[in-house]
Write a protein that holds these residues in place. Structure first.
Motif, PDB file in Angstrom:
ATOM      1  N   LEU C  94      38.226  36.485  43.293  1.00 14.05           N
ATOM      2  CA  LEU C  94      39.294  36.230  42.344  1.00 14.05           C
ATOM      3  C   LEU C  94      39.830  37.554  41.787  1.00 14.05           C
ATOM      4  N   ALA C  97      43.770  35.388  37.161  1.00 13.80           N
ATOM      5  CA  ALA C  97      43.324  34.176  36.465  1.00 13.80           C
ATOM      6  C   ALA C  97      43.891  32.915  37.114  1.00 13.80           C
ATOM      7  N   VAL C 100      41.609  30.695  39.442  1.00 11.47           N
ATOM      8  CA  VAL C 100      40.388  30.007  39.020  1.00 11.47           C
ATOM      9  C   VAL C 100      40.221  28.680  39.741  1.00 11.47           C
ATOM     10  N   ASP C 101      41.329  27.948  39.873  1.00 18.22           N
ATOM     11  CA  ASP C 101      41.206  26.639  40.530  1.00 18.22           C
ATOM     12  C   ASP C 101      40.853  26.774  42.007  1.00 18.22           C
ATOM     13  N   ALA C 104      37.230  27.522  42.051  1.00 18.01           N
ATOM     14  CA  ALA C 104      36.468  26.331  41.668  1.00 18.01           C
ATOM     15  C   ALA C 104      36.371  25.382  42.866  1.00 18.01           C
ATOM     16  N   THR C 124      37.169  39.120  34.428  1.00 16.43           N
ATOM     17  CA  THR C 124      36.800  38.540  35.722  1.00 16.43           C
ATOM     18  C   THR C 124      35.531  37.707  35.595  1.00 16.43           C
ATOM     19  N   ALA C 127      36.390  34.516  34.100  1.00 12.60           N
ATOM     20  CA  ALA C 127      37.160  33.639  34.988  1.00 12.60           C
ATOM     21  C   ALA C 127      36.229  32.895  35.951  1.00 12.60           C
ATOM     22  N   TYR C 128      35.209  33.594  36.433  1.00  7.39           N
ATOM     23  CA  TYR C 128      34.245  32.919  37.306  1.00  7.39           C
ATOM     24  C   TYR C 128      33.435  31.883  36.531  1.00  7.39           C
ATOM     25  N   GLU C 130      34.546  30.171  34.096  1.00 13.35           N
ATOM     26  CA  GLU C 130      35.483  29.041  33.980  1.00 13.35           C
ATOM     27  C   GLU C 130      35.475  28.219  35.275  1.00 13.35           C
ATOM     28  N   ALA C 131      35.506  28.920  36.399  1.00  6.94           N
ATOM     29  CA  ALA C 131      35.507  28.222  37.690  1.00  6.94           C
ATOM     30  C   ALA C 131      34.220  27.422  37.883  1.00  6.94           C
ATOM     31  N   ARG C 134      34.414  24.290  35.866  1.00  7.97           N
ATOM     32  CA  ARG C 134      35.270  23.286  36.523  1.00  7.97           C
ATOM     33  C   ARG C 134      34.584  22.666  37.734  1.00  7.97           C
TER      34      ARG C 134
END
Lengths: 318, 318, 318, 318
Positions: C94, C97, C100-101, C104, C124, C127-128, C130-131, C134
């Motif tokens: 990644l 941002a 992220v999806d 994920a 970063t 962001a991971y 967050e992934a 999800r």
């Protein structure tokens, strides 16, 4: 192309293991790593063939030299995955003076005899020297037993036109070499030595022997440091320690305490870790070529050029 | 009886402290501990009188030299309980080229000027050299600033019949000396260097300066090791560490990894602990006597005999 | 038979190399050498399957994980001659941002995300995290970037029933561990600390980064020693040294000076040599199993049991 | 204000020298440097008065205790320029069991007898224990001779309401303490021990004795490391080295080789330098106060609280 030196070895211990393996490794790779002198008298590191080998222990006798060097108590590790057989079968070593002629017969064709049996059997060392004389071969004594130091032997070898190199090989890079260099450096720079010690620890069969008859060797260590006068009282060699798990490693701890200008303190602590047998083989490879070169040029007796490689060259007390 | 050398010092740091104290200690006790050469050109260690001293910091100016040497950031310890006053009052050092004549005037009567200010101010170093020339004194530059390396200066001093010794004093017994000796020993014994490093830690003001402009000095350290070819890539000098609690001690950790016969590994680890200022004074005492001897015999310019005591003698790049 | 943990790794550096190789070695030999806890929550060392891997460098993307781990600047050596391909192809990591999806999606099926990218990119890292949220996976942050220390993240993971372990993995056996243990021992025995230092030298990419932004890390090292009060002034951490020839080794020199009864001096000098990536993998293998165990038992958020393995667990300042 | 403990010492060696001097230094300066426990049972470090002392060597007998402690072969250095005379004259020690009553008479008024003679004379140790019993004093045996380990002695002291503390004092900070702590740390962190050694070098009379009857002590050193199972085979203690120029210093070199995750190698090298007698006095000062506290509270026999200070507390084999 130069003719290879034909070498017989007496004793099949760690040093011979390192020597045999190092030569094979060099032939396979051309590598000159850890080699002090690539060429001596036209002879390269690979220009050596083993033609005979003698040992006492029944397990070694009858084996190929390249197999015998890995039998316990030897513990120098394999240097290369592929070690081609030498074609030399280990013979029964001499245990009786009456066998000198038998051994001399088996030495036929050898140019150089490398005597590398355990130290401490002077009569045996001299019997092999006698056999070499009879067989017309140069003789190298890397043990601390007195042969070349006793003037009658150099005289006899000189008369026969055969080189005699010995006694007691100095390691390529051992405790004495490092300790001596540092004490000399101190002196050159004007420092005043306060005190110094060295401790030697190792895991080879040689070390086990040293621990058992340590006093002589301790004195010899002090000699090797070549410190004299008041400095000699300030340098001490602690008892050898036999630590089997070190295998063929030798570890030395050296400490030097001194004073610089104004009496300010200077401390130097050194840890040295080497493979003991490698240091022995690294010196032997030079002695063999020096002996062969002299033999081929018809120079018999002792060789001044060999003295720096020896702890007890001719002229030192027996 | 020989006439004592009349010396002016520029900079009143740790090295001058060790020098002044060491001379006093020698006079009181006759002791020659840590002295490289007891006599040079007839001059003993005690045959030196300080006749002038210059410093920049207001705290030092106006004090007796033997008092000023103990002011912070100096941290070289007292060597003796009783240090007789020198009778030399520290003068205000030169901060402007216009002051060269004033300083030259204050140098009247001095035979030797020892320039021992902090490194990194080449113009200042040269202004003092100019003042020495005008005053008819020999000049010694123990800092790394380029004076003797720049041919015009030796030429001018030679023309005036005045000795010029410099640049950059090698310590009597420092990391470079030990590291270099060990790398040389390795080479002599035929070992192949794998890798090596040194780390230097210290607590003096000099060290704080080194940390701030470390890159140049790191290169100079490599030069001092005089390793070249492939070996140069294998020797690394880690960043200097300023550790105030070490005081005037310097600690170095040196590691050498190499290979002996057959590629067997050899490891050498060294810890060296010295009083940095003592090493500087131990070299300065020899340079002063060499300079005085040459001056009195009418030899001007550079002195071949001084080169081994210097890191950057004439002929090395500025 | 227990179901293997499905792990995704972010970053394909030395630590992941040591982790991947160590697991393969264990599977091949059954060996438990250097393993702190053979079984955690029923999970053995070999009960881990890699199911995804992310990297930024184009050379790594598209390669099998077992191939990518040997690409430079990685320099952790091969542990075994035969490393079976993992079947996991390294994906593009990644960089934005908005991705992220995408990430994920690629994490689908993973139970644990091990975040092992270079430190210093907090956005970063988050962001991971967050992934992972999800994707319904546990998240482990072994970098020094702040994720688990920021209360909002543990809260979000707890709400989702997903474990969050971090930040900043403590090495299995590093300088801090040894230095801290010795300082504690000193205290227990009633000695008075005079001064202490540590110097860290290494040859990995991580070390190069440390040298460049060293100050923060030096402070963190002091925190790890957990010395306080007057002792804190007496312990110093010298600048990191990046010495490429050390490869994946880290060398530390630790010195401790103290006083025992009557003010008598005590000196302790330590040299520690480790493979840095091995120390990271040795901790990661435990964190992965702790995270998987908690996930499978439905425990979300932080884990008290993980704190001893971390330098900056929740509750320490970001 | 608490009443000072009245102590009799048997043996006037280096440990007693360090003890007597350290107490005087503390009284003069209030300093608590190197003190493990400032107060035990209300007793401070200075709350100790010497009331009797016994020695065998004619040179010591008849001297004030503060003079006798500096006679050779003692070599622990003076800690303070001013040591006020103790007022205690050294008495002739017991050489014959028939003298127990004479000694018991001279112990009248002493609360605690500190037995600190050279190790290796069990009958003498027990004769002094007998004398202490008759004189109604607590008995502390800091030598390796078996007294408190033989259940009859604790029983007799318990019956008499007198404390008995022993045997064999552990040094405040010695080789065993450091080596043991590091081996434990290794284990805690999950490393696998490959091999380890320690070498001990010293210059005291105690060391000379150790070298002469080293085997027993080497085994006791291994016991002190409390390593068992396969680890015990991997830890070796090299022979003690008596190096007179070390004076009262002891130097130990400790090496630990281990494997971390994936079998990666870990090396740890330690040099420890201490003043041996200081370590003995630092433990004795705690034992004396524990014994006095127990005596005054009417607790006879052994003391659990003393066990951590001893190498061979009750329950270990004689």
């Amino acid at each position: 192309m130069i003719e290879r030196v034909r070498v017989a070895v007496v004793g099949v211990g760690n040093t011979v293991s390192a020597l045999v393996q190092g030569i094979a490794l060099h032939r396979a790779t051309g590598d000159l790593v850890g080699v002090r002198r690539p060429v001596i008298d036209g002879l390269g590191v690979g220009d050596i063939d083993f033609v005979a080998a003698f040992a006492i222990s029944p397990e070694r006798i009858g084996k190929d030299l390249t197999e015998a060097i890995f039998l316990p108590p030897n513990n120098f590790p394999p240097l290369t995955a592929e070690l081609p057989p030498s074609g030399v079968t280990v013979s029964r070593g001499l245990t009786d003076a009456a066998e000198v002629d038998r051994v001399a017969g088996e030495l036929a064709g050898a140019e150089v005899v490398l005597y590398a049996a355990p130290s401490g059997r002077q009569e045996t060392a001299r019997a092999y020297a006698e056999a070499a004389l009879r067989a017309g071969a140069a003789f190298i004594n890397i043990t601390s037993d007195g042969v070349a130091r006793d003037p009658q032997w150099p005289d006899r070898f000189a008369a026969a036109g055969l080189p005699l190199l010995g006694d007691d090989l100095a390691s390529q890079f051992g405790t004495s070499v490092v300790h001596h260099a540092l004490l000399r450096l101190l002196e050159e720079r004007g420092l005043t030595l306060t005190s110094s010690y060295q401790v030697n620890l190792g895991g080879t069969e040689d070390f086990r022997n040293l621990v058992e008859n340590g006093n002589t060797k301790l004195q010899s260590k002090l000699n090797a440091l070549a410190v004299d006068g008041s400095a000699a009282d300030r340098v001490q060699v602690a008892p050898f320690g036999y630590l089997p798990h070190l295998g063929s490693h030798k570890v030395a701890h050296i400490n030097i305490e001194a004073q610089s200008w104004g009496g300010a303190s200077v401390s130097l602590d050194v840890k040295l870790k080497v493979h003991d047998p490698s240091g022995g083989a690294g010196g032997s490879i030079d002695l063999i070529r020096l002996a062969a070169g002299a033999l081929r040029q018809g120079h018999g007796g002792c060789l001044a050029e060999a003295a720096p490689l020896l702890k007890s060259p001719p002229g030192t007390p027996v």
